[in-house]
Scaffold this active site. Structure first.
Site, PDB file in Angstrom:
ATOM      1  N   TYR A 154      36.470  38.826  43.562  1.00 41.27           N
ATOM      2  CA  TYR A 154      35.529  39.351  44.917  1.00 41.27           C
ATOM      3  C   TYR A 154      34.321  39.869  44.258  1.00 41.27           C
ATOM      4  O   TYR A 154      33.387  39.943  45.170  1.00 41.27           O
ATOM      5  CB  TYR A 154      36.324  40.603  45.115  1.00 41.27           C
ATOM      6  N   GLU A 173      43.977  35.755  44.156  1.00 34.74           N
ATOM      7  CA  GLU A 173      43.313  36.421  45.139  1.00 34.74           C
ATOM      8  C   GLU A 173      41.953  36.078  45.224  1.00 34.74           C
ATOM      9  O   GLU A 173      41.147  36.007  44.173  1.00 34.74           O
ATOM     10  CB  GLU A 173      43.402  37.740  44.996  1.00 34.74           C
ATOM     11  N   TRP A 176      43.080  35.486  49.770  1.00 36.46           N
ATOM     12  CA  TRP A 176      43.698  36.921  50.333  1.00 36.46           C
ATOM     13  C   TRP A 176      42.986  37.207  51.680  1.00 36.46           C
ATOM     14  O   TRP A 176      41.547  37.109  51.600  1.00 36.46           O
ATOM     15  CB  TRP A 176      43.241  38.145  49.348  1.00 36.46           C
ATOM     16  N   GLU A 181      43.981  48.011  54.225  1.00 40.49           N
ATOM     17  CA  GLU A 181      42.814  48.094  52.943  1.00 40.49           C
ATOM     18  C   GLU A 181      42.754  49.330  52.345  1.00 40.49           C
ATOM     19  O   GLU A 181      41.595  49.799  52.447  1.00 40.49           O
ATOM     20  CB  GLU A 181      41.454  47.441  53.444  1.00 40.49           C
TER      21      GLU A 181
HETATM   22  C1  BGC Z   1      43.926  44.053  45.961  1.00 36.71           C
HETATM   23  C2  BGC Z   1      44.297  44.091  47.250  1.00 36.71           C
HETATM   24  C3  BGC Z   1      43.142  44.409  48.149  1.00 36.71           C
HETATM   25  C4  BGC Z   1      41.894  43.340  48.055  1.00 36.71           C
HETATM   26  C5  BGC Z   1      40.887  43.392  48.711  1.00 36.71           C
HETATM   27  C6  BGC Z   1      42.411  43.486  45.662  1.00 36.71           C
HETATM   28  O1  BGC Z   1      41.796  43.967  44.719  1.00 36.71           O
HETATM   29  O2  BGC Z   1      44.845  43.563  45.109  1.00 36.71           O
HETATM   30  O3  BGC Z   1      45.458  44.920  47.471  1.00 36.71           O
HETATM   31  O4  BGC Z   1      43.609  44.190  49.457  1.00 36.71           O
HETATM   32  O5  BGC Z   1      41.737  43.089  46.639  1.00 36.71           O
HETATM   33  O6  BGC Z   1      40.131  44.667  48.494  1.00 36.71           O
END
Ligand code: BGC
Length: 426
Positions: free
Chosen positions: A281, A329, A367, A374
């Site tokens: 992310y 994810e 994801w 959230e």
């Molecule tokens: C987590 C999720 C979260 C996603 C978006 C990840 O860090 O595993 O639970 O919703 O990021 O923040």
């Protein structure tokens, strides 16, 4: 083909129990009730004016209570039908410990039966289950003794895992022990944002150790029960850079950040991974000692920078461990779906490039399948391929989900797909 993926690649999406199931009674649901008002009040300082204007629900305490969430607990078959129709051949989800062992040592057969149905529903649709055993939530009795902060956690977690794996070894091949240990450590024990809202370096170090031991023991335990099982943990990986490449201090900040976020837990669990994971992310350009100075040319609704190339650097970094890699994810909050298709395409481009250069990536999980809860931000950030109407619980497929569907089915991105979805990709 614009770019192609290896044969038998897993294409899917991910969720976690507490974020989608609804009706959970655990340490998080308790914390939500106690903190909802405060969180609604703090939204004014936390979010920028454009976010406040766009998501006024952030000022409503109800936003911060998971409640019925998406009711995925009851609607999983409907959701799996949609996932299947969207070309997914894998699904990552978590089991909720507080349902399975609501009281210490009392395992609930009805919930085991429920999860058996869930897993069978996936299998019947030809969707491979990737099962997370712990996605941060605890039964209340576990929180009472201090949860992950207490060494006892290792024993109880191991006993719970043993019970689960004995029950489901005939149906599950891929197990993910722990979700993102470092996100939990940072948010709960360093920044004091999530329960139990501590800011203690001693707790931080203790929890790295406890969770690593919990992973290591359960890794062995799972293999004792099923030697053919594949076991790993879900690792959030940040792409770190120094703000000023010539500054020794910025370099140091970058190295420290990288060590604690990406590296430390991997080192502590060395040799206990059948596969590695990447949950991508964040890109952090760091200015010493801890300021993050990103360009944010493009950003999500959470104002998280969109930086697709980071996933390439991360995957290249993982190559040296010589293990299969699953991207368990990757996604963004994007309520009007104006950036999601391009986000997916650009990240997959860099994943494909890493594969061409020899990185052994075997799956990609967007994801998330559904909009969901959230954590401390509640319901307003919308990560789903499916949009949820939280009043009626109606599911609506977002346009980007069709773009992703065509990629899953083609096992790559073709010229045809690019031109069919031209409008979404601009
Ligand atoms: C987590 C999720 C979260 C996603 C978006 C990840 O860090 O595993 O639970 O919703 O990021 O923040």
């Amino acid at each position: 083909m614009v770019f192609e993926f290896p044969k038998n690649f897993y294409w899917g999406s991910a969720t976690s129990a507490h974020q989608v199931e609804g009706g959970n009674i655990n340490d998080w649901s308790k914390w939500e009730k106690a903190n909802a008002k405060r969180l609604a009040k703090e939204a004014k300082e936390k979010w920028q004016p454009w976010q406040q204007k766009r998501f006024p629900e952030m000022f409503n305490p109800g936003n911060y209570i998971s409640g019925q969430a998406c009711d995925h607990y009851n609607r999983f078959e409907e959701d799996f039908d949609i996932a299947k129709s969207l070309g997914h051949n894998a699904y990552r989800f978590s089991l909720e410990w507080s349902r399975i062992e609501p009281e210490e040592g009392k395992f609930n057969d009805k919930e085991i039966e429920h999860y058996r149905k869930v897993i069978l529903a996936l299998r019947q649709r030809g969707v491979e289950p990737f099962v997370t055993l712990w996605h941060w939530t605890n039964p209340l009795w576990v929180r009472e003794f201090g949860a992950e902060e207490n060494k006892k956690f290792i024993f109880y977690f191991n006993r719970y895992v043993k019970f689960i794996v004995e029950n489901f070894k005939d149906l599950v091949k891929f197990w993910i022990t722990i979700n993102e240990p470092t996100s939990l450590i940072m948010n709960s024990y360093l920044m004091g944002l999530w329960l139990p809202q501590k800011k203690s370096i001693f707790s931080v170090l203790r929890i790295y150790k406890n969770l690593a031991q919990a992973h290591n023991q359960t890794y062995d335990e799972i293999h004792k029960i099923d030697p053919s099982a594949k076991v790993g943990f879900a690792n959030v990986l940040i792409f770190w850079e120094s703000f000023n490449k010539n500054s020794i201090l910025d370099q140091l900040g970058m190295r420290l950040g990288k060590y604690f976020s990406n590296q430390k837990f991997l080192n502590l669990t060395k040799d206990k991974h059948d596969f590695l994971t990447c949950q991508y992310y964040f890109h952090n350009r760091i200015k010493f000692p801890g300021k993050i100075k990103n360009e944010n040319k493009e950003a999500s609704d959470l104002n998280w920078e969109i930086y697709p190339k980071g996933i390439y650097h991360i995957l290249k970094d993982l190559q040296k461990y010589n293990r299969p890699i699953y991207i368990t994810e990757n996604g963004l909050a994007d309520v009007d779906d104006s950036k999601r298709a391009k986000f997916i395409k650009d990240h997959l481009f860099w994943v494909a490039k890493s594969i061409q250069e020899g990185v052994n990536v075997r799956g990609y999980f967007y994801w998330s399948l559904l909009d969901n809860f959230e954590w401390d931000k509640g319901f307003w950030p919308r990560f789903g391929l499916l949009e949820i109407n939280y009043k009626t619980l109606e599911r609506k497929v977002r346009p980007s989900a069709y773009f992703y569907r065509d990629i899953c089915i083609a096992n790559g991105i073709t010229e045809d797909i690019m031109s069919k979805y031209k409008n979404l990709l601009e």
